[in-house]
Each structure stands twice: as C-alpha cells, then as structure tokens.
Design an enzyme around this catalytic site. Sequence first.
Site, mmCIF file in Angstrom:
data_model
loop_
_atom_site.group_PDB
_atom_site.id
_atom_site.type_symbol
_atom_site.label_atom_id
_atom_site.label_comp_id
_atom_site.label_asym_id
_atom_site.label_seq_id
_atom_site.Cartn_x
_atom_site.Cartn_y
_atom_site.Cartn_z
ATOM 1 N N HIS A 184 -4.892 -4.689 -1.911
ATOM 2 C CA HIS A 184 -4.749 -3.691 -2.991
ATOM 3 C C HIS A 184 -4.674 -4.330 -4.372
ATOM 4 O O HIS A 184 -4.649 -3.622 -5.371
ATOM 5 C CB HIS A 184 -3.508 -2.825 -2.747
ATOM 6 C CG HIS A 184 -3.696 -1.840 -1.644
ATOM 7 N ND1 HIS A 184 -4.190 -0.568 -1.848
ATOM 8 C CD2 HIS A 184 -3.504 -1.952 -0.306
ATOM 9 C CE1 HIS A 184 -4.258 0.075 -0.691
ATOM 10 N NE2 HIS A 184 -3.854 -0.751 0.265
ATOM 11 N N SER A 228 0.805 -1.226 0.000
ATOM 12 C CA SER A 228 0.000 0.000 0.000
ATOM 13 C C SER A 228 0.837 1.273 0.000
ATOM 14 O O SER A 228 0.350 2.324 -0.386
ATOM 15 C CB SER A 228 -0.921 0.002 1.215
ATOM 16 O OG SER A 228 -0.166 -0.055 2.412
ATOM 17 N N LYS A 254 -11.880 -1.577 -1.154
ATOM 18 C CA LYS A 254 -11.126 -0.939 -2.238
ATOM 19 C C LYS A 254 -11.825 -1.232 -3.571
ATOM 20 O O LYS A 254 -12.756 -0.536 -3.916
ATOM 21 C CB LYS A 254 -9.669 -1.387 -2.169
ATOM 22 C CG LYS A 254 -9.034 -0.861 -0.869
ATOM 23 C CD LYS A 254 -7.662 -1.304 -0.622
ATOM 24 C CE LYS A 254 -7.061 -0.625 0.596
ATOM 25 N NZ LYS A 254 -7.874 -0.586 1.804
#
Lengths: 395, 84
Positions: A213, A185, A244
């Site tokens: 991610h 990240s 996300k």
Amino acid sequence: MSLLDKLDAVAAARKALLPEGVDVFGIPVEEVYSSTEAKIGDRRILFLGTNNYLGLTFAPECLQAAHKAIDSEGTGTTGSRMANGSYCGHRALEREFADFYHCQSCIVFTTGYQANLATISGLAGAGDVVLIDGDSHASIYDGCRLSGAEIIRFRHNDMADLDKRLRRLGERSRSTLIIIEGIYSMLGDRAPLADVVKLKNAHGSTLLLDEAHSLGVLGQTGQGLVEETGLMDGVDFITGTFSKSLGGIGGYCVSNHPQLDQLRYVSRPYIFTASPTPATIASTRAALRLLHDGTELRQKLWKNARQLYSRLRELGYRLGPEPSPVIATILDTPQQALALWNGLLEHGIYVNLILPPAAPDGKSLVRCSVSAVHTSEQMDYVGQAFAELSEVILR
Amino acid sequence: MVNDYTDTLQKLCHHLRQLAGPDAEITPQTDLIDELAIDSVKLLNLIMEVEDEFDISVPINALADVQTVHELASLIHQIKSAKQ
C-alpha cells in the site's frame, strides 16, 4: 458436519448479517468509465475503495504498452517460468524493479498475494520463526503457514512488544524473519520502520517489509516507506504488488541479498504458478516509469487524502491514527458499518466494507481509498455524503 | 507437575473470563469456539496475553489442534515445561 454443511453454515451467517439483494462482497460492476467512475446497477458510481492510488489504470502509456504486448507475444504464457521460460518482459521488469530500488536482485510474481506466499515460504522453514505484526495482511499469514516456521505475533506497531518477543526467543531470534508493512491496509497507518530496524539489528534477525500500500504513495520516487525513511540498508527484503499504484496485477520481491535468486528453485508458489501475461508485464513497466516520475501525482494524492481525513474527523467519525490514502472509519457494530456502506452506495459512492473477524479488535470498518485523480469536486461530494450520513450513523 | 498444570488452567480461565464474561461457565472440557464464542482473532489476541502471563512463545500453528480449554492449558503447560 459434512464438507457442504460447512458452506451452508457460511451462507446462513451471511444471510443473517447482510441485506438481501445486494452482494456486498462482490458488487457487480457493469461498465468501467475511468479510473474513478463505473456503472453499478443502473447508476454512475464513484470508486472510492479500489486502491488505484495514482489512477494509472487508464494511463495511455500503459494501455498502449499492453495492446502492443498482446499483439506481439499473445494473451498468456500458459505456464510457469521454470517450465515455459522467462520472456524478455519478465526479465526486463525484474531489472527495472531492481534498479528502481537500487537493489541487486528482483523476482516478479503473478500476484501480490503470491509474492508474499513465495517469499516468506521460500525464506523461512521448519525450525525457523516468523514474527509478524498482529494487523498483517492475509497473504502474510498464509505465507507463514505455508513456510512451516513457528508463527508468533506482536501487538500492532508496538515496539516494546516486539522487543519482548524477540528477547523471549533468545538465540532463535537469529533465525527469525520479522514481517511488517509500509502502510497497513486496515487502518492506513505506517510501521515505525526506524525502530523495527534497530530491534532487528540488535537481535540479529532478518526483516521483510511489505510495501503493497505504500509503493507509489511514499518517498520522493515512490519506493515506499523505505525511501521516505531512508532505511533501505536496514531492510533485507521488500515485497509489493502491481495491483494498487501500478494499476495491474502481479507482485515483486527485491533484495540486496544474492540468495534471493535461489527462491526460484525452492519456492513452490513461484515454481507452480503460470507467469504474468505479456500485457500485464508491459503495462506494469510503463506504470513503473510513471510512478517513478509521479511526484505531482503523489502531491495530488496526499492533498486528497488529507482533505478527506480532516473532513471525516471534523464530522466526528472515528478514524485510523494518521492521514493516509487508506482512510478507515471505525464503527462499533457490523450494522452501523453496513448502514454507512449502504448509505454511501445510495449516494453513488463505492467503498469497502470490512466486518469482524477481518477487522482488528472486533470492530467494523468502512474503508475509503483515495486516488490522485479524484477531482476536488468529487472529494467535496464525498465529504458532503459523509456529513449527511453522520447524522444517522453517529447519532 | 499436576499443581503446575492446575495453576496454568486457573490463570488461563481468568483470561478466558475477561473475553467471555464473568458469568461464563468454564470447565476444562469447554469448547473455546462453540461454547465461549471465541473467534479466530480473539483466540490470537488471547494467545498474546497468555504468552505475556507465562513468559513463553506460543506459535499460532500449534493452535490447529486446540479446541477445548484443557487442550489449550495442556499446550501452555507443555511449552512452559520444555522451557524449564
């Protein structure tokens, strides 16, 4: 120092570093117009730091599913699954996630943070070892602490260093959980998964891969790094988040180890947290279908990511090692980072500011996260803003 | 055993000087955070250096009780001794 004195010291440190009048770490968002635009103060602002990689927060399918679930099942479950039961949606989403990864089992959690806390603390315990990448997310560190296992770090993405540390553990490497991330990240770089799997097999350890991610971002169907590298069989447990690419909130762990289901009875973060709301589960189920079929979205995402990465590099910004939807500019001082962050906000662009000790190696970061639904015009405008600011920041 | 501890302390001080600067005054009683301004991330990176220097594993959980140079040197010494 009293309990409250400690907080006063935090307030003094913040005041010394940060400008007055702007809450850098809790910016007030007045209205949200779309997946990429909102009102901050009295201005229309472009979101470029929200990890909304596929732009699904306003997808009609997700909105409709969430509305329907609220109407039929209410606003919340008011308790944990152990106490209040597992709704149809919880069970269906777990089956759908297991199918998505072609895995035997899945557990859904209320947040991504909790997914790591629950999985790590459920798998490892006193007498075991967790061997984690130095750039791991806070949820990994906290899960390790909660587990009571011995925590050892290896240098970020350094396979010789990981091997050395596994060798040093000797026989204990067999009761060691190695933890890495698909995309990190902070700098947006990937774990060298093939090499980690080789080491994990050679030392008889267990591997957990956090795809927070990389879910929706990597792989033909968006499974993440595991799909891109074709190494599903080499990974023991995969965790990830709904907050996300899936545009909601929640987390998951999937595995082919049948023992995964036992975490429901030993993992305190799972047992003692209220389960995800019906609306969250419903929107996530809809988003997972879109993510699976989202080849075109991924193409747009990567086009935007490569365009911005190239532009910033051309302008002379120091960046993470490879193009990725997480694009971090690395600055030497917090003051430089703050000036860039503030300059971008004045240009109507919201990004993330990361100061020491949160950023690696004592550096400061201004981190952008690109979305598939950012338009070409928006990306050009961002490039132009960085160009104007480079004359002041990089001088 | 005492000599071994002294050797550990000297080597640790060498690593600490690289972090805190060559002019830093370092004694066994020096507080790592308050006096040498070694924050949590620097401390974790220091531990990796120490692990390589002494070929040991230092669990970061064990650092909760470490505040001074002496306490860190003792922890390293203890892990080294247990390994031998």
